[in-house]
Design an enzyme around this catalytic site. Structure first.
Site, mmCIF file in Angstrom:
data_model
loop_
_atom_site.group_PDB
_atom_site.id
_atom_site.type_symbol
_atom_site.label_atom_id
_atom_site.label_comp_id
_atom_site.label_asym_id
_atom_site.label_seq_id
_atom_site.Cartn_x
_atom_site.Cartn_y
_atom_site.Cartn_z
ATOM 1 N N GLU A 1 104.195 22.727 50.560
ATOM 2 C CA GLU A 1 103.203 23.364 51.415
ATOM 3 C C GLU A 1 102.756 24.708 50.842
ATOM 4 O O GLU A 1 101.583 25.063 50.908
ATOM 5 C CB GLU A 1 103.748 23.553 52.830
ATOM 6 C CG GLU A 1 103.859 22.280 53.631
ATOM 7 C CD GLU A 1 102.538 21.536 53.754
ATOM 8 O OE1 GLU A 1 101.487 22.179 53.701
ATOM 9 O OE2 GLU A 1 102.569 20.302 53.873
ATOM 10 N N THR B 1 96.168 25.442 45.691
ATOM 11 C CA THR B 1 96.213 24.702 44.436
ATOM 12 C C THR B 1 96.003 23.221 44.730
ATOM 13 O O THR B 1 96.484 22.726 45.742
ATOM 14 C CB THR B 1 97.599 24.915 43.770
ATOM 15 O OG1 THR B 1 97.826 26.320 43.624
ATOM 16 C CG2 THR B 1 97.675 24.271 42.408
ATOM 17 N N TYR C 1 99.796 27.846 59.787
ATOM 18 C CA TYR C 1 99.601 26.548 59.150
ATOM 19 C C TYR C 1 100.905 26.031 58.546
ATOM 20 O O TYR C 1 101.333 24.906 58.816
ATOM 21 C CB TYR C 1 98.508 26.618 58.071
ATOM 22 C CG TYR C 1 98.602 25.418 57.173
ATOM 23 C CD1 TYR C 1 98.121 24.180 57.601
ATOM 24 C CD2 TYR C 1 99.267 25.484 55.946
ATOM 25 C CE1 TYR C 1 98.283 23.047 56.825
ATOM 26 C CE2 TYR C 1 99.436 24.358 55.170
ATOM 27 C CZ TYR C 1 98.927 23.148 55.612
ATOM 28 O OH TYR C 1 99.106 22.025 54.854
ATOM 29 N N ASP D 1 94.532 22.529 58.548
ATOM 30 C CA ASP D 1 94.176 23.093 57.245
ATOM 31 C C ASP D 1 92.669 22.899 57.056
ATOM 32 O O ASP D 1 91.955 22.482 57.975
ATOM 33 C CB ASP D 1 94.999 22.437 56.121
ATOM 34 C CG ASP D 1 94.648 20.972 55.916
ATOM 35 O OD1 ASP D 1 93.847 20.416 56.710
ATOM 36 O OD2 ASP D 1 95.162 20.368 54.949
ATOM 37 N N CYS E 1 82.465 9.537 65.775
ATOM 38 C CA CYS E 1 82.064 10.780 65.111
ATOM 39 C C CYS E 1 80.656 11.217 65.542
ATOM 40 O O CYS E 1 79.673 10.517 65.291
ATOM 41 C CB CYS E 1 82.122 10.590 63.602
ATOM 42 S SG CYS E 1 81.667 12.081 62.706
HETATM 43 S S1 SF4 Z 1 82.570 9.428 60.212
HETATM 44 FE FE1 SF4 Z 1 82.087 10.549 58.360
HETATM 45 S S2 SF4 Z 1 81.724 12.652 58.985
HETATM 46 FE FE2 SF4 Z 1 82.755 11.619 60.692
HETATM 47 S S3 SF4 Z 1 84.923 12.072 60.384
HETATM 48 FE FE3 SF4 Z 1 84.525 10.122 59.368
HETATM 49 S S4 SF4 Z 1 84.021 10.625 57.225
HETATM 50 FE FE4 SF4 Z 1 83.893 12.500 58.451
#
Ligand code: SF4
Length: 336
Positions: A3, A9, A85, A103, A173
């Site tokens: 970690e 890096t 973190y 992160d 999403c």
């Molecule tokens: S659908 Fe695309 S933008 Fe949304 S979390 Fe997954 S990879 Fe990321």
């Protein structure tokens, strides 16, 4: 260890260094027993050397507490260099503590998943992302959950070209639904860069390189003697004034080799490099170290020293007694 190494890096660079570091210091006790110089030397090239110093101090703290690594967030946070973190990552992955990890990869995934506007590194956006991470965490399997989100960000939800068609979160999403993946997370205003002019002197004494402890770039590293050069000043004059025993008082004892550029965080260094033809080794401000070329590998050093030595080597083979002046000091410059 992993970690701490992976904080700044890449995995490709960090993995072999992790192996090497662990073979050199296989236990907390062995790391605690090492000197800071040994730890910094083993860390050479990884950058962000405060991590190595803190790791070393943390190992000593753990040993002083009896040798067991703390298993709670509070106990881990009390160790030097362990922030929210790292504490959450170690606590959840190593000890199964239900602590969300955020992160850079996780912040990007969550800012897109939930269409959180603004800079994910701070302010209200960061707080919203951290709250979402806590709410979504699977308390039965925090290690897998956290690592899965981090991997999703590292391998699928890429910064520039997210692979949404492969993403298990694509249906939920919000950024994808509106085709605005590229707008999340928002951009932070760039930190201003700070430009610094330095002069460096490469001197040898009986085949050994004259090195001093760095006071400009990374404390504890060894570098050739350096001095800051004010705008309008001549680099050679500044070097001779700062290191009179190095440069000697004879005109022409400094031979200009060229310019080396180097960056550390937001600092941009322009380093005028001079070969020292003769004169006693540096001893004006600090005790010098005289190292043979083969001893450099084990010495704590940053990225500037190899650049300076490469420039020196490309200018010709050094001789044990120094080298004839190669060229005059560069003309006075007005800024840098
Ligand atoms: S659908 Fe695309 S933008 Fe949304 S979390 Fe997954 S990879 Fe990321």
């Amino acid at each position: 260890m992993s970690e701490v190494i992976l904080q700044q890096t890449t995995v490709a660079t960090g993995a072999p260094r992790w192996e090497r570091f662990l073979s050199r210091f296989p236990t907390v006790a062995s790391l605690a027993a090492a000197s800071e110089t040994e730890v910094l030397a083993e860390w050479s090239g990884l950058g962000y050397y405060a991590r190595a110093r803190n790791l070393h101090r943390a190992a000593r703290r753990v040993v002083s507490l009896g040798g067991g690594i703390p298993r709670t967030l509070e106990g881990l946070r009390a160790l030097p260099g362990v922030g929210p973190y790292t504490a959450a990552a170690v606590a959840s992955i190593a000890f199964g503590v239900p602590a969300p990890v955020v992160d850079g990869n996780v912040a990007r995934v969550l800012s897109r998943l939930l269409a959180v506007p603004g800079d994910a590194k701070g302010g209200a956006s960061r707080r919203a992302i951290e709250a979402a991470a806590a709410e979504l965490l699977d308390p039965r399997s925090p290690a897998d959950h956290n690592q899965a989100l981090m991997e999703l960000g590292a391998l699928v939800c890429l910064p520039r070209a997210p692979r949404c068609e492969e993403c298990p979160l694509s249906r939920a999403c919000r950024a994808r639904a509106t085709g605005m993946q590229g707008d999340f997370p928002g951009k932070a205003s760039p930190r201003p860069t700070h430009r610094v002019r330095l002069a460096a002197g490469v001197a040898r004494r009986r085949g050994r390189l004259v090195l001093v402890e760095d006071s400009f770039l990374v404390r504890g590293h060894l570098v050739v003697p350096l001095v800051a050069v004010e705008d309008g000043d001549e680099a050679s004059a500044a070097l001779a004034a700062a290191w009179p025993r190095l440069a000697g008082r004879r005109a022409g004892s400094l031979s200009h080799l060229g310019l080396v550029r180097h960056s550390v965080l937001h600092r941009r260094y322009a380093v005028e490099v001079f070969e020292v033809a003769e004169g006693a080794p540096a001893g004006d401000r600090t005790r010098p170290r005289l190292l043979l070329p083969e001893e450099l590998e084990a010495a704590p050093r940053g990225g500037l020293l190899p650049k300076v030595l490469a420039l020196s080597a490309s200018a010709g083979k050094p001789s044990p007694r120094g080298r004839a002046p190669r060229g005059p000091a560069p003309p006075r410059r007005s800024g840098g």
